[in-house]
Every structure is written in structure tokens, then in C-alpha cells.
Motif scaffolding. Structure first.
Motif, PDB file in Angstrom:
ATOM      1  N   LEU A 121       1.058  -1.258  -0.165  1.00  0.00           N
ATOM      2  CA  LEU A 121      -0.099   0.038  -0.149  1.00  0.00           C
ATOM      3  C   LEU A 121       0.786   1.439   0.056  1.00  0.00           C
ATOM      4  N   HIS A 137       2.327   2.256  -3.217  1.00  0.00           N
ATOM      5  CA  HIS A 137       1.484   2.786  -4.469  1.00  0.00           C
ATOM      6  C   HIS A 137       1.020   4.036  -4.141  1.00  0.00           C
ATOM      7  N   ARG A 154      -0.663   6.383  -5.562  1.00  0.00           N
ATOM      8  CA  ARG A 154      -2.222   6.844  -5.548  1.00  0.00           C
ATOM      9  C   ARG A 154      -2.813   6.340  -4.620  1.00  0.00           C
ATOM     10  N   LEU A 155      -2.736   5.112  -4.029  1.00  0.00           N
ATOM     11  CA  LEU A 155      -3.660   4.823  -2.824  1.00  0.00           C
ATOM     12  C   LEU A 155      -2.900   5.263  -1.923  1.00  0.00           C
ATOM     13  N   ARG A 156      -1.602   5.574  -1.601  1.00  0.00           N
ATOM     14  CA  ARG A 156      -1.093   6.324  -0.505  1.00  0.00           C
ATOM     15  C   ARG A 156      -1.542   7.620  -0.309  1.00  0.00           C
ATOM     16  N   SER A 212     -13.403   5.311  -4.780  1.00  0.00           N
ATOM     17  CA  SER A 212     -12.172   5.105  -4.278  1.00  0.00           C
ATOM     18  C   SER A 212     -12.140   3.438  -3.828  1.00  0.00           C
ATOM     19  N   TYR A 242     -11.637   1.649  -7.143  1.00  0.00           N
ATOM     20  CA  TYR A 242     -10.142   1.699  -7.883  1.00  0.00           C
ATOM     21  C   TYR A 242      -9.344   0.949  -6.877  1.00  0.00           C
ATOM     22  N   ARG A 243      -9.409   0.863  -5.580  1.00  0.00           N
ATOM     23  CA  ARG A 243      -8.415   0.225  -4.780  1.00  0.00           C
ATOM     24  C   ARG A 243      -8.807  -1.544  -5.050  1.00  0.00           C
ATOM     25  N   SER A 277      -6.679  -3.706   2.243  1.00  0.00           N
ATOM     26  CA  SER A 277      -7.902  -3.268   2.589  1.00  0.00           C
ATOM     27  C   SER A 277      -7.705  -2.978   4.279  1.00  0.00           C
ATOM     28  N   TYR A 311      -5.207   0.096   4.673  1.00  0.00           N
ATOM     29  CA  TYR A 311      -6.012   1.202   4.276  1.00  0.00           C
ATOM     30  C   TYR A 311      -7.063   1.695   5.592  1.00  0.00           C
ATOM     31  N   ASP A 369      -1.594   1.374 -12.156  1.00  0.00           N
ATOM     32  CA  ASP A 369      -2.300   0.836 -11.329  1.00  0.00           C
ATOM     33  C   ASP A 369      -1.232  -0.279 -10.712  1.00  0.00           C
TER      34      ASP A 369
END
Length: 401
Positions: A210, A213, A215-217, A324, A327-328, A341, A344, A398
Motif C-alpha cells: 500500500l 502505491h 495513488r493509494l497512499r 475510491s 479503484y482500490r 484493505s 487502508y 495501477d
């Protein structure tokens, strides 16, 4: 894009039934706390205990969700939650529901939820194709918002006035219904075989994936701050309604239907809005709408205006949730779905007890409107800080970098 399968609709039905009961209890719990004390710090304490499991347990339960059969994990969690809510209903019925009992029940229910939600989030990509995730999440959020925010809270407020134990009994029954529906799902959602490297190592793998990444960060940073401000508001919302807006207890749940109406609109419109403007710009718009709504809530004394502004909050929050989450789920490998997950949510939901405590302290020291002013300011800064990274071109990448 094909039709969503029967197993998806069983999962959808389970989520809706469970959230209906949860919506009933969500109105009863703060009303019960406010009947015991009007100190905003003590009322917010229930929200603090409800948020602590995401800080203390989420990483571990996410790793377990990647080890265990996710279907079986979900229905067992539902049955455990039913026992917790039945116990709380019994405590209220016999007059033993102190503030600390409420805190203990909130902590226990949220602890179970960390495992259930990690398993559920990890299971969805196994039920539908990747290009169906936005539609699937939109339908899930729309159904759960209607049940959990539109129908549940007004019914919960009315039932609480009739007898304070009833909302929690209804929630217990809803968990039993959800367990039966999950049990009926034919897919087993068995996670890939564990690497055998130990739970701590597996947790670290999810956290590292996580963090690498970008974008997810960035989404984690934004949503963590967003939930900090949201839980600060929610921790004192019942006092805001009863004291500043002069709403009677029986109508408190009705006020929350503003969030529900907005949530339904936001969740339903999110896939189309995302196709029209792109993921990044839609996220920026949701943040801006929430900031403006918080400012309006700080200024108004009208219950009608507050209800409309809460509707704006609902539109923004659930549109953000749909895009969101989709996307994840689309970029995380199945092997890591539960762990990523939970990592996150460890950050984004683990901040909840801090936000609830801050809301109570700020309200006690500076008044209820100060909570909304502070929420608007902090979220605006977070939105500006992450906007550059959340551009459509960047979100299209991605893989970790």
C-alpha cells in the motif's frame, strides 16, 4: 459489462439487512448516551471506543481475512455481532446500561466489524469482473445507504422513544438475517494459500504494498484526514441536533435522513460522474462539497438547512466511497486484498477515536460550531495537499512505484 450474478445479490441483500439494523441502532446509541449525560466529552467517548478496534486490530484481522474462507468468516462474524447487540438490549432492558457498558458494546461490535469488513471487501472482486466493480459498489452503497441511513435512523429514534432496548434488539435480529444470507452464497471466497511466513510478516507485506502505491497512499492520507474531521463532527452531532437545532429526540433520526438522501444520490451517480469527469476531479469535487457543507453547518441554526447540508455531506462521502473502493479493489492483487484493505482502513478508520475525542474536547471548550469550523479548515488543507497526486492520469497507473 455483464449482469451481476446471484451470489452478488445475496451479498447485497445481507449487507442491506445488516445495515438496516445498524441504522436503527445508530440512532439509539447516541440517544441513549445523551440520556445518561450531556457532557460532550462523555457522549463522544462512545464514538472513541467504537473507533479503537480499527487502530488496534484492523491489521491483524485483515491478514486473517486473507488466510480464512471469507464467506464463513462473514457469517460467523454476523452471529457474533448478534450476540453483542442482544446483550446490550438485555442490559438496557434491566437498567444496567451505563456509559461504560455502551462503550464496551461499541468496542466489541467494532472489533468484529474489522474482520467482517476486511473479508467482505476482499470477497467482492471474486464475485464480479473488474469492469463491474464500480457498478457493484454503487449498488452496494445505494442499498446500504437507503437501509442504514434513510430508513434505519428514523425508525430507531421512534423505537428508542417507545423503549430504549428495542433498537438494539432489532439490530441483533438483523445480524442473524445477514448471517443466513451470507451462508446461502455458493461461492466460498477461499483466499489464496498463505505464504507461511507468519502473521506479522504477512501484515508487513500488505502495508508495504500500500505504501509503495503512490495513488493509494495519497487516498489514504486524504481519507484519514477526512475521517478525522467527520468523526469529530459525528461525535457531537446528537448534541448539535438537540441543543443548537432544538430537534426533539424522536426526530433526531429524521435529521440523519439528509445524509441518507444525499448518500443514495452520490452512490448512484458516482459511476456516471466518474466516466464524465474522471476519478481524480470527482474526488476533488467531493472534498470541496464537504468543506462547504461543514461551513454551512457551523453557521446555521435551522434544522431544515442542516438537513440539506447533511445531504450534501452524504452526496460527497458516498460518491467518494464508490470510486475510491472500486479503484482500490481493481489494483490490489487477490492475494493481498484483505491485508491492503485492512491497512487502508487501519489508517483511515483508526483515526476515528482521535477525531471523536477532539470533537468532544473542542465542543466543550469552544462550543459546538467550532467543531464544524475546524473540520472545514483541516479537510480543505488535506484536499489541497493531495489534489496534485490524484489526477486522472496518475490514478490510471495501477502498479506500485
Amino acid at each position: 459489462m455483464g449482469r451481476l450474478g446471484a451470489d452478488f445479490w445475496r451479498l447485497w441483500s445481507a449487507a442491506v439487512v445488516s445495515r438496516l439494523g445498524g441504522g436503527v441502532a445508530s440512532a439509539g446509541l447516541p440517544l441513549l448516551a445523551a440520556s445518561l449525560t450531556r457532557d460532550p466529552r462523555q457522549v463522544a467517548l462512545v464514538s472513541v471506543f467504537a473507533g479503537l478496534p480499527w487502530l488496534l486490530l484492523a491489521l491483524h484481522t485483515g491478514a486473517l481475512a486473507d488466510r480464512w474462507d471469507r464467506r464463513r468468516t462473514m457469517w460467523l462474524c454476523d452471529l457474533a455481532s448478534a450476540l453483542v447487540m442482544a446483550g446490550l438490549a438485555l442490559g438496557v432492558l434491566v437498567g444496567a446500561a451505563s456509559l461504560w457498558v455502551l462503550c464496551a458494546a461499541a468496542f466489541a461490535a467494532a472489533s468484529i466489524s474489522t474482520l467482517f469488513d476486511s473479508a467482505g471487501q476482499a470477497a467482492l472482486p471474486s464475485l464480479v469482473a473488474r469492469d463491474q466493480l464500480p457498478a457493484a459498489n454503487s449498488r452496494l452503497y445505494t442499498g446500504t445507504v437507503l437501509a442504514g441511513l434513510f430508513v434505519g435512523p428514523p425508525v430507531g429514534s421512534w423505537l428508542f422513544v417507545a423503549h430504549p432496548a428495542v433498537p438494539f434488539a432489532v439490530d441483533a435480529v438483523s445480524f442473524v438475517g445477514s448471517a443466513a444470507l451470507v451462508f446461502a452464497i455458493r461461492s466460498r471466497f477461499r483466499a489464496p494459500e498463505s505464504s507461511g511466513t507468519g502473521l506479522t510478516r504477512e501484515i508487513g507485506d500488505g502495508v508495504r504494498w500500500l505504501w509503495r502505491h503512490r495513488r493509494l497512499r495519497s487516498l489514504v492520507v486524504l481519507l484519514t484526514v477526512w475521517n478525522l474531521t467527520e468523526t469529530a463532527v459525528l461525535g457531537v452531532l446528537v448534541l448539535y441536533a438537540l441543543e443548537r437545532l432544538q430537534v426533539p429526540p424522536s426526530a433526531y433520526g429524521l435529521l440523519l435522513t439528509g445524509v441518507a438522501v444525499g448518500g443514495v444520490l452520490g452512490a448512484a451517480a458516482a459511476p456516471r460522474a466518474e466516466r464524465w469527469m474522471g476519478t481524480g476531479p470527482l474526488i476533488v469535487v467531493t472534498v470541496a462539497l464537504t468543506v462547504l457543507a461543514d461551513v454551512g453547518l457551523a453557521l446555521t441554526r435551522s434544522a431544515v438547512v442542516a438537513g440539506l447540508l447533511l445531504g450534501v455531506v452524504g452526496v460527497a462521502a458516498f460518491a467518494f466511497n464508490v470510486v475510491s473502493s472500486s479503484y482500490r479493489q481493481s489494483v490490489v492483487p487477490d492475494l493481498l486484498q484483505g491485508r491492503v484493505s485492512s491497512a487502508y482502513r487501519f489508517a483511515t478508520w483508526g483515526i476515528a477515536p482521535v477525531g471523536a475525542a477532539l470533537g468532544g474536547v473542542v465542543a466543550a471548550g469552544a462550543g459546538l460550531p467550532a467543531v464544524f469550523w475546524g473540520a472545514a479548515a483541516v479537510l480543505a488543507v488535506a484536499g489541497l495537499a493531495t489534489a496534485r497526486e490524484l489526477l486522472p492520469a496518475r490514478l490510471a497507473v495501477d502498479t506500485p512505484s
